[in-house]
Design an enzyme around this catalytic site. Structure first.
Site, PDB file in Angstrom:
ATOM      1  CG  ASP A 249     -80.073  32.464  85.551  1.00 27.94           C
ATOM      2  OD1 ASP A 249     -79.083  32.197  86.242  1.00 27.94           O
ATOM      3  OD2 ASP A 249     -80.265  33.596  85.067  1.00 27.94           O
ATOM      4  CE1 TYR A 250     -76.895  24.457  88.833  1.00 26.65           C
ATOM      5  CE2 TYR A 250     -75.072  25.472  87.643  1.00 26.65           C
ATOM      6  CZ  TYR A 250     -75.540  24.517  88.527  1.00 26.65           C
ATOM      7  OH  TYR A 250     -74.671  23.628  89.094  1.00 26.65           O
TER       8      TYR A 250
END
Length: 247
Positions: free
Chosen positions: A106-107
């Site tokens: 994820d980011y």
């Protein structure tokens, strides 16, 4: 050459993983001999048919490529982003063949991420049946009790479905401790959601290992090719000499 399912052809051509290729087909972005094909299960023969994705003619990759990247934080695990954020594609521009990420981080997470244009390799690593262990180090906003650690290991309910058994051990004793976590599944934001289940947030998350392959000294934003021995070892673990049409 025999006909094969379109999603498998796209995957083997290095367009995307088989799962992502299914979405590309459903979005109507694939043409076979000039006609849009948007039905899963449709078949074609790459040696005979003209197959286009986004109006670009498909070719089999000249060479199979296997890359390891240390994804930094605040980078999107996609090859393009409508919000114009930095993507992993910006970090692998040196790759001679078109490759795509196997799975995602994820980011706000960082760590080891694999890329390839070998569709079957990617499909098997992501398959639930291969049970490739992925290892993470995580900094949390609080310490789990012994009872919570045991529940974490046995599985916690997320969105009505219990997580698979996981490994977890404390790396230090602190108000905001670090943990080593091992998973064989990869639901979106799974580790963050598991800690949230116990009332804690994840401050930092880094994937340090996929199977036997370690992040080691690979610096943030740095990429390297897997060695031939590493590729052979993965393929042996993944039993890639066996047909697996139903994966």
């Amino acid at each position: 050459m025999a006909e094969e399912r379109l999603q498998k052809i796209l995957s083997q051509a290095g367009i995307a993983s088989r799962r992502a290729s299914e979405e590309i087909i459903l979005e109507g972005r694939v043409k076979v001999n000039g006609k849009v094909v948007n039905t899963l299960g449709s078949k074609a023969d790459l040696s005979r048919d003209h197959i286009k994705v986004d109006n670009k003619l498909l070719h089999k990759p000249q060479n199979m490529v296997y890359l390891a990247l240390h994804k930094p934080r605040e980078v999107v695990t996609t090859m393009s982003d409508p919000q114009k954020r930095k993507t992993v594609a910006d970090l692998i521009r040196g790759a001679k063949e078109r490759v795509y990420p196997i799975g995602r981080l994820d980011y706000h997470s960082e760590g080891l991420l694999l890329f390839t244009n070998d569709g079957e390799f990617a499909n098997r690593i992501m398959s639930k049946r291969t049970n490739i262990v992925k290892t993470y180090v995580v900094k949390a906003t609080g310490a789990l009790t012994e009872k919570q650690l045991e529940e974490f290991r046995n599985g916690v309910p997320l969105f009505g479905k219990k997580t698979k058994p996981a490994g977890i051990k404390a790396l230090n004793r602190a108000e905001n401790p670090w943990y080593e976590i091992q998973l064989t599944e990869g639901r979106q934001n799974q580790i963050r959601m598991m800690f949230k289940h116990f009332g804690f947030l994840v401050e930092k998350l880094k994937r340090v290992k996929i199977g036997f392959l370690e992040l080691a000294s690979l610096k943030s934003g740095q990429m390297r090719h897997l060695t031939p021995e590493e590729v052979r070892k993965f393929k042996h673990i993944l039993k890639m000499d066996e047909a697996d049409e139903n994966d």
